[in-house]
Design an enzyme around this catalytic site. Structure first.
Site, PDB file in Angstrom:
ATOM      1  N   LEU A  61      16.348  83.498  14.094  1.00  0.00           N
ATOM      2  CA  LEU A  61      16.736  82.356  13.494  1.00  0.00           C
ATOM      3  C   LEU A  61      15.689  81.774  14.349  1.00  0.00           C
ATOM      4  O   LEU A  61      15.974  79.788  14.327  1.00  0.00           O
ATOM      5  CB  LEU A  61      18.051  82.213  14.253  1.00  0.00           C
ATOM      6  CG  LEU A  61      19.063  82.777  13.429  1.00  0.00           C
ATOM      7  CD1 LEU A  61      20.094  82.620  14.033  1.00  0.00           C
ATOM      8  CD2 LEU A  61      19.235  83.029  11.707  1.00  0.00           C
ATOM      9  N   LYS A  62      14.555  82.071  15.298  1.00  0.00           N
ATOM     10  CA  LYS A  62      13.551  80.750  15.793  1.00  0.00           C
ATOM     11  C   LYS A  62      12.443  80.274  15.063  1.00  0.00           C
ATOM     12  O   LYS A  62      11.745  79.707  15.045  1.00  0.00           O
ATOM     13  CB  LYS A  62      12.846  81.874  16.988  1.00  0.00           C
ATOM     14  CG  LYS A  62      14.409  81.854  17.969  1.00  0.00           C
ATOM     15  CD  LYS A  62      13.467  81.722  19.275  1.00  0.00           C
ATOM     16  CE  LYS A  62      15.051  81.668  20.960  1.00  0.00           C
ATOM     17  NZ  LYS A  62      14.382  82.521  22.072  1.00  0.00           N
ATOM     18  N   ARG A  85      27.262  77.041  22.485  1.00  0.00           N
ATOM     19  CA  ARG A  85      28.017  75.720  23.311  1.00  0.00           C
ATOM     20  C   ARG A  85      27.380  75.449  21.966  1.00  0.00           C
ATOM     21  O   ARG A  85      26.684  75.199  20.788  1.00  0.00           O
ATOM     22  CB  ARG A  85      27.148  75.906  23.971  1.00  0.00           C
ATOM     23  CG  ARG A  85      27.320  76.590  24.910  1.00  0.00           C
ATOM     24  CD  ARG A  85      26.656  76.137  26.563  1.00  0.00           C
ATOM     25  NE  ARG A  85      25.985  76.773  27.295  1.00  0.00           N
ATOM     26  CZ  ARG A  85      25.787  76.487  28.648  1.00  0.00           C
ATOM     27  NH1 ARG A  85      25.593  75.200  29.022  1.00  0.00           N
ATOM     28  NH2 ARG A  85      25.765  77.703  29.491  1.00  0.00           N
ATOM     29  N   HIS A 126      34.002  80.220  31.729  1.00  0.00           N
ATOM     30  CA  HIS A 126      34.565  81.496  31.551  1.00  0.00           C
ATOM     31  C   HIS A 126      36.289  81.890  31.446  1.00  0.00           C
ATOM     32  O   HIS A 126      36.557  80.929  31.893  1.00  0.00           O
ATOM     33  CB  HIS A 126      34.251  83.269  32.179  1.00  0.00           C
ATOM     34  CG  HIS A 126      32.802  83.024  32.056  1.00  0.00           C
ATOM     35  ND1 HIS A 126      32.016  84.322  30.739  1.00  0.00           N
ATOM     36  CD2 HIS A 126      31.204  83.456  32.802  1.00  0.00           C
ATOM     37  CE1 HIS A 126      30.997  84.605  30.790  1.00  0.00           C
ATOM     38  NE2 HIS A 126      30.609  84.076  32.187  1.00  0.00           N
ATOM     39  N   ASP A 127      36.731  82.756  31.040  1.00  0.00           N
ATOM     40  CA  ASP A 127      38.189  82.904  30.509  1.00  0.00           C
ATOM     41  C   ASP A 127      38.610  82.506  31.685  1.00  0.00           C
ATOM     42  O   ASP A 127      39.726  81.046  32.150  1.00  0.00           O
ATOM     43  CB  ASP A 127      38.193  84.070  30.556  1.00  0.00           C
ATOM     44  CG  ASP A 127      39.444  84.622  30.844  1.00  0.00           C
ATOM     45  OD1 ASP A 127      40.721  84.783  29.505  1.00  0.00           O
ATOM     46  OD2 ASP A 127      40.983  84.335  31.912  1.00  0.00           O
ATOM     47  N   ASN A 129      37.835  79.764  33.728  1.00  0.00           N
ATOM     48  CA  ASN A 129      37.291  78.918  34.147  1.00  0.00           C
ATOM     49  C   ASN A 129      38.770  78.203  33.060  1.00  0.00           C
ATOM     50  O   ASN A 129      39.736  77.155  33.431  1.00  0.00           O
ATOM     51  CB  ASN A 129      36.381  78.307  34.323  1.00  0.00           C
ATOM     52  CG  ASN A 129      35.606  79.040  35.154  1.00  0.00           C
ATOM     53  OD1 ASN A 129      34.706  79.514  34.112  1.00  0.00           O
ATOM     54  ND2 ASN A 129      36.217  78.967  36.402  1.00  0.00           N
ATOM     55  N   TYR A 130      39.214  78.846  31.806  1.00  0.00           N
ATOM     56  CA  TYR A 130      39.915  77.650  30.961  1.00  0.00           C
ATOM     57  C   TYR A 130      41.153  77.841  31.391  1.00  0.00           C
ATOM     58  O   TYR A 130      42.105  76.826  30.932  1.00  0.00           O
ATOM     59  CB  TYR A 130      39.672  78.125  29.764  1.00  0.00           C
ATOM     60  CG  TYR A 130      37.399  78.932  29.074  1.00  0.00           C
ATOM     61  CD1 TYR A 130      37.097  77.745  29.802  1.00  0.00           C
ATOM     62  CD2 TYR A 130      37.372  79.948  28.680  1.00  0.00           C
ATOM     63  CE1 TYR A 130      35.749  77.860  29.489  1.00  0.00           C
ATOM     64  CE2 TYR A 130      35.833  80.349  28.000  1.00  0.00           C
ATOM     65  CZ  TYR A 130      35.436  79.459  28.616  1.00  0.00           C
ATOM     66  OH  TYR A 130      33.822  79.021  28.690  1.00  0.00           O
ATOM     67  N   ASP A 156      39.626  84.450  26.793  1.00  0.00           N
ATOM     68  CA  ASP A 156      38.763  84.710  25.720  1.00  0.00           C
ATOM     69  C   ASP A 156      39.781  85.657  24.506  1.00  0.00           C
ATOM     70  O   ASP A 156      39.923  85.341  23.595  1.00  0.00           O
ATOM     71  CB  ASP A 156      37.994  86.197  26.355  1.00  0.00           C
ATOM     72  CG  ASP A 156      36.972  85.133  27.544  1.00  0.00           C
ATOM     73  OD1 ASP A 156      37.152  84.293  27.504  1.00  0.00           O
ATOM     74  OD2 ASP A 156      36.904  86.024  27.872  1.00  0.00           O
TER      75      ASP A 156
END
Length: 378
Positions: A61-62, A85, A126-127, A129-130, A156
């Site tokens: 995809l680049k 992101r 990561h999980d 943190n959420y 997650d």
């Protein structure tokens, strides 16, 4: 054939909740095409359970040719899963506006931790943190001890992968009536917050103390809703919340009424927990299973995920299956007329590249040119 037979999902390669969502959609019969990098890990070698039932296409995809190739594929798809992101797809030239111009019926599902907007949108996470930001982690653990991460199930998987599938299915239903696609902002922090719905209600009526951990009905403080060690070092769980279930627990565990008669006094819970722990220590896990399993005590042995597939209840329901020598959860939920299935295990990296593009209308000469330019990989 599963209920999503005839739908095509393109999943951009990622980790965790996005692949889980794609796996569930594949189990339900959708054709899921995973777009991967040429130097990525091989799903078959890694025994990646989430890759079951999916096709593997290697696409660079680049390169502008790679982006155009994917846009042509999107013209034939119903869903695109974006695990990156915020802003990454836009930088690649694959943002929702571009993709929806090529396919106005496309469901563009964006899977992130913090969401597409807000002060944390572009930060890594990561999980753990959420779930920290939603109160879920604070509430998990023993009183007086630090919070305990519940694996990565809440952020997650439950708050991410399951919410992704929920959003995709709802959007597909709406598209069927409107003829229009849309973008979905699936954020793990939002999903984890939704999973906490019950405790907001409990707090509002004074039935929960959100400032305390290990002090409430469902967090291990109540003696009738906890795990206990047995004589053999194994563990069992009890969840005798309702009065009739608690009465049966007292009967089968031979608990004296004068000591265990007042079930719902939190002041007594620590003492009763110690007493009940001593009772369960008198017999092995197997002995307690013989006494309580299958009754209304609300009882189960605490099994490792390696032992779980051999439990008779799971065997009877075929809760686990074996695919390419790997034991794993069977598709769920279960449909009476259009059952979900696992069509195959993980495919090797790029195994389906040429065949998939040919099936989507790419000419043999185009595929050859894309291979020679390095846009495609096998």
């Amino acid at each position: 054939m599963g209920p999503l037979n005839g739908f095509t999902v393109i999943e951009l390669g990622g980790i965790g909740p996005a692949p889980m969502g794609g796996m569930i959609l594949a189990d339900m019969g959708a054709e899921v095409i995973r777009i991967e990098r040429a130097n990525g890990t091989d799903p078959k070698q890694m025994r990646d359970v989430s890759a079951r039932g999916k096709k593997s296409v290697v696409l660079n995809l680049k390169q502008p040719e790679g982006v155009e190739t994917l846009l042509r594929m999107i013209e034939n798809a119903d869903v695109l899963i974006d695990p990156y992101r915020p802003g990454v797809c836009e930088k690649l030239g694959l943002g929702p506006e571009v993709c929806l111009q090529r396919n106005p019926r496309l469901v563009f599902a964006r899977m992130t931790g913090w969401g597409q907007e807000g002060p944390l949108a572009h930060a890594a996470g990561h999980d753990i943190n959420y779930i920290s930001l939603t109160g879920a982690l604070f509430a998990t653990g023993r009183r007086g001890e630090k919070p305990v991460p519940p694996l990565n199930l809440v952020g997650d998987m439950g708050g991410g992968g399951m919410l992704l599938v929920n959003g995709v299915l709802a959007a597909l239903l709406e598209t069927a009536s409107s003829g229009k696609g849309q973008a979905i902002d699936v954020a793990m922090v939002d999903g984890a917050a939704q999973l906490m719905w019950m405790f907001h209600g409990f707090q509002a009526i004074g039935g929960w103390d959100a400032s305390q951990r290990g002090a409430n009905l469902l967090d291990g403080a109540a003696h009738f809703y906890d795990t206990y060690e047995c004589a053999d070092g194994q563990f069992i769980s009890v969840g005798s919340i309702e009065p009739q279930f608690y009465a049966l627990l007292k009967q089968l565990a031979e608990l004296p009424e004068e000591e265990f008669g007042n079930q719902n006094d939190p002041a007594l819970w620590p003492e009763l927990t110690d007493k009940l722990a001593a009772v369960f220590k008198r017999k092995t896990q197997a002995q307690w299973c013989e006494i309580m399993e299958g009754t209304d005590v609300c009882f189960a042995p605490v099994l490792s995920f390696m032992d779980a597939p051999s439990h008779p209840a799971n065997v009877a329901r075929n809760t686990y299956i074996e695919v390419d020598g790997v034991t794993q959860p069977a598709p769920a939920p279960r449909f009476s007329r259009t059952p979900s299935t696992v069509s195959h295990g993980p495919h090797s990296l790029g195994q389906d590249t040429e065949a998939t593009l040919a099936a989507m209308g790419f000419a043999e000469s185009e595929i050859k040119q894309l291979l020679e330019s390095g846009t495609l990989g096998r």
